[in-house]
Write an enzyme that holds these catalytic residues in place. Sequence first.
Site, PDB file in Angstrom:
ATOM      1  N   ARG A  48      -5.919 -57.318  38.146  1.00 31.67           N
ATOM      2  CA  ARG A  48      -6.637 -56.117  38.594  1.00 31.67           C
ATOM      3  C   ARG A  48      -8.072 -56.187  38.088  1.00 31.67           C
ATOM      4  NH1 ARG A  48      -6.308 -51.997  35.383  1.00 31.67           N
ATOM      5  NH2 ARG A  48      -4.055 -51.939  35.241  1.00 31.67           N
ATOM      6  N   ASP A 173     -24.458 -48.306  54.147  1.00 32.19           N
ATOM      7  CA  ASP A 173     -23.238 -48.835  54.764  1.00 32.19           C
ATOM      8  C   ASP A 173     -23.700 -49.798  55.857  1.00 32.19           C
ATOM      9  OD1 ASP A 173     -20.971 -49.346  56.293  1.00 32.19           O
ATOM     10  OD2 ASP A 173     -20.123 -47.350  55.958  1.00 32.19           O
TER      11      ASP A 173
HETATM   12  C1  LIG Z   1     -14.344 -49.102  59.204  1.00 32.87           C
HETATM   13  C2  LIG Z   1     -15.518 -48.507  58.535  1.00 32.87           C
HETATM   14  C3  LIG Z   1     -15.422 -47.991  57.235  1.00 32.87           C
HETATM   15  C4  LIG Z   1     -14.100 -47.913  56.492  1.00 32.87           C
HETATM   16  O1  LIG Z   1     -13.589 -49.172  56.181  1.00 32.87           O
HETATM   17  P1  LIG Z   1     -12.016 -49.507  56.042  1.00 32.87           P
HETATM   18  O2  LIG Z   1     -12.006 -50.954  55.739  1.00 32.87           O
HETATM   19  O3  LIG Z   1     -11.375 -49.143  57.345  1.00 32.87           O
HETATM   20  O4  LIG Z   1     -11.494 -48.653  54.926  1.00 32.87           O
HETATM   21  C5  LIG Z   1     -16.571 -47.497  56.645  1.00 32.87           C
HETATM   22  N1  LIG Z   1     -17.758 -47.489  57.294  1.00 32.87           N
HETATM   23  C6  LIG Z   1     -17.881 -47.956  58.544  1.00 32.87           C
HETATM   24  C7  LIG Z   1     -19.220 -47.931  59.217  1.00 32.87           C
HETATM   25  C8  LIG Z   1     -16.777 -48.492  59.215  1.00 32.87           C
HETATM   26  O5  LIG Z   1     -16.909 -48.938  60.469  1.00 32.87           O
END
Ligand SMILES: *Cc1c(COP(=O)(O)O)cnc(C)c1O
Length: 386
Positions: A48, A173
């Site tokens: 972990r 993001d």
């Molecule tokens: C899919 C997605 C997430 C979440 O990711 P997971 O791997 O599904 O938990 C976050 N931000 C964006 C822009 C995404 O497309």
Amino acid sequence: MTLKQATIAVGSGLNSDQQYGCVVPPINLSSTYNFEDFNQPRAHDYSRRGNPSRDIVQRALADLEGGAGAVMTSSGMSAIHLVCTVFLKPGDLLLAPHDCYGGSYRLFDSLSKRGAYRVKFVDQGDPQALAAALEEKPKLVLIETPSNPLLRVVDIQAICDASHAAGALTVVDNTFLSPALQQPLKLGADLVVHSCTKYLNGHSDVVAGTVISKTAEHATELAWWANNIGVTGAAFDSYLLLRGLRTLTVRVKQQQENALAIVAYLQQQPLVKKLYHPSLPENQGHEIARRQQYGFGAMISFEFDGDEAHLRHFLSELKLFTLAESLGGVESLISHTATMTHAGMAPEARKAAGISDSLLRVSVGLEDSEDLIADLEHAFQAAATR
Ligand SMILES: *Cc1c(COP(=O)(O)O)cnc(C)c1O
């Protein structure tokens, strides 16, 4: 505007195996590690906290984004949750885009209602709205560009500068483009998160996430907390993700070329009422995209001109586009925003966000672009003559 030739050879562990000289690093599945002697732990004691397979992919992820370090997590959501856990205390304010990923919206909304932190959703493409929100002294500003599903682009550098001036950290993001097409740390961001489930793994067979930080101090802090709350990624997923990363640039390059061909086709298709792609001059933020991205990406959205019966017929006639959520894989996917990715949003909220009930989102894959266009043409004709 040239695609970033992301080279991961240095950090990808190729030819690093000391035991057998394996060219491809092995998967280390062991959950625990022996101590060399009494009170003498090795580099790893428990998986972990640290795992050799995860170490390698984390180094590759950090290299790709130009960061000091990376933590690989069990999903994109756990990566986002990790950032909020580390950098937000009760009472602190998070500034998030009004059109952020639905799962992120749900996480911020539900946790803020329980007092974990405060959240404010704002249109970051509106400089006045952003400036007013920054007056409230947020601790963390989340940026997501291009947005989902309308592919609006905002100015990472400008938002980072304004956020830093207000005393906030910034996290981008970068899931929709990948570091092959956009590197937010170079544009002033402090942190980058990804859903590795999408372009980074690229083969629709892993759910994983990552947080990459500009500074080594943040990397250490994130790794400590990732172990503390137990959101680190698994060894097998690390191996698959690393394999996916090796072809990231060529995949994205081909997907993007396919996407441009499909955009050109959709532009002259009469049953397409409205088309969204950052390459289009009328797209919100097109000029910013030209500046800050290395390419326009392989996500496309469009409004279908027809009623629900026509739309269902169109979708049922497609052979190469699979009706499914998610994105960034080798296969082309199509999703109906109102009943799929944004079904959790109230109809009025969708309308206010500019998301019509006839909006379709396409994640363009690696198939031959002529085949993809022929498939679309067939389905449009079938819908038109129905
Ligand atoms: C899919 C997605 C997430 C979440 O990711 P997971 O791997 O599904 O938990 C976050 N931000 C964006 C822009 C995404 O497309």
